[in-house]
Design a protein around this motif. Structure first.
Motif, mmCIF file in Angstrom:
data_model
loop_
_atom_site.group_PDB
_atom_site.id
_atom_site.type_symbol
_atom_site.label_atom_id
_atom_site.label_comp_id
_atom_site.label_asym_id
_atom_site.label_seq_id
_atom_site.Cartn_x
_atom_site.Cartn_y
_atom_site.Cartn_z
ATOM 1 N N LYS A 79 0.824 -1.217 0.000
ATOM 2 C CA LYS A 79 0.000 0.000 0.000
ATOM 3 C C LYS A 79 0.856 1.265 0.000
ATOM 4 O O LYS A 79 0.424 2.300 -0.517
ATOM 5 C CB LYS A 79 -0.946 -0.012 1.204
ATOM 6 C CG LYS A 79 -2.048 -1.057 1.091
ATOM 7 C CD LYS A 79 -3.189 -0.840 2.075
ATOM 8 C CE LYS A 79 -2.802 -1.179 3.483
ATOM 9 N NZ LYS A 79 -3.970 -1.171 4.403
ATOM 10 N N ALA A 80 2.061 1.157 0.549
ATOM 11 C CA ALA A 80 2.943 2.329 0.600
ATOM 12 C C ALA A 80 3.827 2.450 -0.641
ATOM 13 O O ALA A 80 4.486 3.480 -0.833
ATOM 14 C CB ALA A 80 3.829 2.247 1.847
ATOM 15 N N ALA A 81 3.850 1.428 -1.490
ATOM 16 C CA ALA A 81 4.757 1.406 -2.646
ATOM 17 C C ALA A 81 4.402 2.495 -3.655
ATOM 18 O O ALA A 81 3.231 2.817 -3.869
ATOM 19 C CB ALA A 81 4.706 0.038 -3.309
ATOM 20 N N LYS A 82 5.443 3.047 -4.279
ATOM 21 C CA LYS A 82 5.232 4.044 -5.324
ATOM 22 C C LYS A 82 4.855 3.381 -6.644
ATOM 23 O O LYS A 82 4.125 3.945 -7.450
ATOM 24 C CB LYS A 82 6.494 4.887 -5.506
ATOM 25 C CG LYS A 82 6.820 5.757 -4.306
ATOM 26 C CD LYS A 82 8.078 6.585 -4.561
ATOM 27 C CE LYS A 82 8.384 7.475 -3.358
ATOM 28 N NZ LYS A 82 9.631 8.260 -3.548
ATOM 29 N N ARG A 83 5.395 2.156 -6.861
ATOM 30 C CA ARG A 83 5.098 1.428 -8.096
ATOM 31 C C ARG A 83 4.769 -0.030 -7.779
ATOM 32 O O ARG A 83 5.584 -0.912 -8.006
ATOM 33 C CB ARG A 83 6.275 1.519 -9.066
ATOM 34 C CG ARG A 83 6.521 2.925 -9.567
ATOM 35 C CD ARG A 83 7.243 2.944 -10.883
ATOM 36 N NE ARG A 83 7.064 4.192 -11.584
ATOM 37 C CZ ARG A 83 7.494 4.430 -12.827
ATOM 38 N NH1 ARG A 83 8.127 3.484 -13.484
ATOM 39 N NH2 ARG A 83 7.276 5.594 -13.398
ATOM 40 N N PRO A 84 3.576 -0.277 -7.256
ATOM 41 C CA PRO A 84 3.187 -1.663 -6.990
ATOM 42 C C PRO A 84 2.729 -2.369 -8.270
ATOM 43 O O PRO A 84 2.310 -1.719 -9.234
ATOM 44 C CB PRO A 84 2.030 -1.517 -5.997
ATOM 45 C CG PRO A 84 1.456 -0.171 -6.288
ATOM 46 C CD PRO A 84 2.572 0.692 -6.817
ATOM 47 N N LEU A 89 -6.299 -1.006 -8.323
ATOM 48 C CA LEU A 89 -6.808 0.369 -8.234
ATOM 49 C C LEU A 89 -6.731 0.888 -6.798
ATOM 50 O O LEU A 89 -6.296 2.019 -6.553
ATOM 51 C CB LEU A 89 -8.253 0.422 -8.734
ATOM 52 C CG LEU A 89 -8.469 0.282 -10.251
ATOM 53 C CD1 LEU A 89 -9.946 0.119 -10.564
ATOM 54 C CD2 LEU A 89 -7.897 1.494 -10.988
ATOM 55 N N ASP A 90 -7.138 0.053 -5.850
ATOM 56 C CA ASP A 90 -7.140 0.482 -4.451
ATOM 57 C C ASP A 90 -5.736 0.747 -3.929
ATOM 58 O O ASP A 90 -5.538 1.598 -3.048
ATOM 59 C CB ASP A 90 -7.814 -0.586 -3.581
ATOM 60 C CG ASP A 90 -9.310 -0.710 -3.862
ATOM 61 O OD1 ASP A 90 -9.849 0.206 -4.506
ATOM 62 O OD2 ASP A 90 -9.908 -1.733 -3.470
ATOM 63 N N ALA A 91 -4.759 0.017 -4.453
ATOM 64 C CA ALA A 91 -3.379 0.175 -3.978
ATOM 65 C C ALA A 91 -2.630 1.263 -4.740
ATOM 66 O O ALA A 91 -1.446 1.507 -4.474
ATOM 67 C CB ALA A 91 -2.633 -1.151 -4.104
ATOM 68 N N GLY A 92 -3.287 1.894 -5.705
ATOM 69 C CA GLY A 92 -2.620 2.940 -6.489
ATOM 70 C C GLY A 92 -1.632 2.401 -7.493
ATOM 71 O O GLY A 92 -0.657 3.070 -7.856
ATOM 72 N N ALA A 93 -1.891 1.167 -7.983
ATOM 73 C CA ALA A 93 -0.962 0.546 -8.938
ATOM 74 C C ALA A 93 -1.197 1.017 -10.364
ATOM 75 O O ALA A 93 -0.411 0.707 -11.259
ATOM 76 C CB ALA A 93 -1.095 -0.980 -8.867
#
Length: 699
Positions: A446-451, A477-481
């Motif tokens: 969840k904290a990753a910039k590029r998951p 989508l939820d993790a900002g990937a």
């Protein structure tokens, strides 16, 4: 940045290089050629062959340039950059001495050594060797090691460069090789005299700078100067690794990797490397027709006429099914023929799959690309085992884990991936509320910039496949990937022909039957395009037309066999799992009367009175480019470009708790396609693997 650069004077030339460079890299930047045996760009520095010695003026002795970092070098007393000399009497004498020591115990095997003509030691001995030996004592001898059916060992030739040891530990991730003893007694060996268990073990053959490790199946078959070398693309998995096919006469003699940083770097899997003997075995080299329960040889005219008769029935009783290794041209021609006949039942996906029907390419590609694993901070693997499904990409994941601190999470079977990961569950039920779990991986993800979220193709081959894909998409989508500059969501395929067939839209039209329905019987005629991986036992009275190159499951069930060329025998288009369009190149002629797949359907279209609109492969490819612009460029992975469809929220997944756990997509790494099953070498590997997994008495 200027402060990160270091000034050097190399052979009288002033240069600036990053402080992280080794002196060897700096010398090569200046145009100098530095000999080496132990150094390799993709392995850690060992510094034990000493062949790369250079003179650092002011230093008391020659410097091993591979082990000296330029940022740690001191300036001259007057403040000028350090002076390095890579040629001249001082350097030549040092290298000559090293070469003499290396050759003290090396046997005079060059005339019978398979490495002859491609041997680094042989080449450098020409430049730095003495005309005769000053060593009069007996040479040492080392016992050969059994490394399995792939790697032949003559360890007396070994110069202890340790490339193979470092490759096994760092790249392959199986610490099965090491050096024992010291001094003259030092030798490379496998632990417990076991065979190498890695899917990448054959790469040590390319790494070995002498003839200590050579190809066992290729032994004594040919010399390198006798071979025609053709660069092509591998089809043993969906990566599309760059390879070189070496042929002699009408036979493929070996397959080697070609450098492609974006796909396979310079590695290939053992299946890709040693599959070549299967290309000559169990081949279909002429048409056959089944009469009275037995197949008999037939002419092309008779076979095509018989096939046309089978296709005359109602269009809704005819189906086309594409296999794992089929090229785009063949799929396109078959699809065009099917549409001209009014046939709506055509599919290229595994039984039970529903993905790809909407034509949204980003929903079935590995969007972050194979190379993107090195940019990712965290990777979530769902229902996939990359070690078995894409072995070379798994090595890239290991590299990112080893050097970039990549965090890996796995939902699926807990298997040995050669790197540490967090096991998050066995099946689709674990996807529901996955990001609410309290563990280190989920926090890092969840904290990753590029998951990255990677779904295995096999995970989608079930009645809940679309729900699994939607759940994985929602997690991304939820993790900002998925962002403007990063599309960290994709599908990892394991069949070379799958993405290309999906791009041609080889899926059922409205009202047509999918793979599962066609295999359940009820059709009058089923045309198999090299489809050997399916269960054909439920077809009942369905007549089967098989277009393929090996006598495998499809041919055994066929009523008509139309032989086609294999991937080394034609110029053909494939699309890898990341959407990269690639071309194979013809290395040898097709066997017997076999023809290119597209040409078979073009000839068949004439017989059924629905002549297709192209007469050559080039004309077909021109129409391919007109119909779908993705075929307009070769060697390009779309990556994160044009992923607007991924930003839309998918439908809410249903009943994931009722879905079965993810099983293994590959039950036997060495037996995944008809070419592999025809290979004697792959059969030996399969038996060895199963034998190693059987407990012995001592256990």
């Amino acid at each position: 940045m200027a402060e990160d650069l270091f000034k050097l004077n190399i052979d009288g030339k002033d240069i600036e290089v990053p402080k992280s460079y080794t002196l060897m890299q700096a010398c090569e930047e200046a145009g100098a050629e530095i000999p080496r045996f132990c150094y390799h760009e993709r392995l850690s520095v060992a510094g034990n062959c000493r062949m790369c010695l250079v003179q650092w003026k002011g230093a008391p002795k020659p410097i091993a340039s591979c082990a000296q970092t330029v940022g740690e070098m001191r300036m001259n007393p007057d403040g000028t950059p350090p002076n390095v000399v890579t040629t001249g009497d001082y350097v030549e004498k040092a290298r000559n001495g090293v070469m003499e020591f290396l050759l003290i115990n090396h046997p005079l095997d060059c005339p019978i050594c398979d490495q002859g003509g491609e041997c680094d030691l042989q080449d450098q001995a020409m430049a730095y060797g003495r005309s005769g030996s000053r060593y009069s004592l007996n040479k040492r001898a080392v016992e050969n090691k059994n490394m399995g059916p792939l790697v032949k060992t003559i360890m007396t030739r070994c110069i202890q460069c340790t490339r193979c040891v470092r490759f096994a530990a760092e790249v392959a991730g199986v610490e099965e090789l090491g050096m024992i003893s010291r001094g003259e007694d030092a030798e490379i060996t496998t632990y417990l005299e076991e065979s190498l268990k890695s899917e990448l073990s054959g790469n040590v053959i390319d790494l070995c700078p002498v003839g200590a490790l050579t190809s066992k199946p290729y032994a004594y078959n040919a010399r390198p100067w006798e071979l025609r070398k053709t660069e092509s693309i591998d089809v043993m998995d969906a990566m599309g690794a760059a390879i070189r096919v070496d042929a002699k006469g009408d036979a493929v003699m070996r397959i080697m990797p070609v450098l492609n940083e974006e796909v396979n770097e310079e590695w290939i899997s053992d299946k890709s490397r040693f599959i070549w003997d299967g290309l000559a075995r169990q081949r279909l080299d002429r048409p056959y027709i089944r009469e009275n329960g037995k197949l008999r040889p037939a002419s092309w005219k008779e076979a095509l006429s018989h096939t046309a008769g089978l296709l005359e029935g109602p269009a809704d009783k005819v189906g086309f099914l594409a296999g794992d290794l089929v090229e785009v041209e063949q799929v396109k021609a078959a699809h065009d023929l099917a549409k001209s006949l009014g046939v709506k039942s055509a599919d290229c996906r595994p039984a039970g799959s529903t993905y790809g029907a909407n034509g949204v390419r980003e929903q079935y590609l590995l969007n972050p690309t194979l190379m993107g694993a090195e940019e990712a901070d965290a990777v979530l693997l769902i229902g996939t085992n990359p070690r078995q499904e894409a072995a070379v990409w798994n090595a890239r994941l290991r590299k990112a884990w080893l050097w970039n601190d990549l965090q890996v999470g796995l939902v699926g079977d807990p298997v040995d991936l050669t790197y540490d990961y967090t096991h998050l569950g066995d099946g689709p039920a674990a996807l529901d509320g996955l990001l609410k779990q309290k563990n280190d991986f989920v926090k890092a993800f969840k904290a990753a910039k590029r998951p990255m979220v990677v779904v295995g193709e096999h995970a989608l081959a079930s009645e809940h496949g679309q729900d699994i894909l939607n759940a994985a998409h929602q997690i991304a989508l939820d993790a900002g990937a998925i962002k403007e500059d990063w599309a960290g969501f994709g599908v990892l395929h394991h069949a070379a022909g799958r993405v290309g067939a999906l791009d041609v839209k080889f899926v059922p039209e409205e009202g047509g039957a999918d793979t599962e329905t066609m295999l359940s019987g009820g059709l009058d005629t089923l045309v198999l395009l090299g489809a050997d991986e399916h269960d054909l036992s439920r077809l009942g009275d369905t007549k089967v037309v098989y277009v393929g190159h090996h006598g495998d499951a499809g041919a055994a069930r066929a009523d008509v066999i139309l032989p086609c060329a294999a991937y080394t025998e034609l110029d053909a288009t494939f699309v890898n799992t990341e959407g990269r369009v690639q071309m194979t190149q013809k290395a040898v002629q097709p066997k017997g009367e076999a023809r290119e797949g597209w040409a078979i359907f073009r000839a068949l279209s004439d017989v059924v009175g629905k002549t297709l609109r192209y007469d050559s492969a080039d004309e077909l490819r021109e129409i391919l480019r007109e119909d779908n612009e993705v075929f307009a460029g070769l060697g390009f992975a779309p990556g994160a470009a044009g992923h607007a469809a991924l930003l839309e929220a998918p439908a809410k997944p249903q009943a994931l708790d009722k879905a079965r756990p993810f099983g293994a997509a590959v039950s036997d790494f060495y037996m995944t396609n008809p070419i592999a099953r025809a290979s004697k070498t792959m059969a030996e590997c399969s038996l060895m693997k199963r034998g190693l997994e059987t407990p012995v008495a001592a256990e």
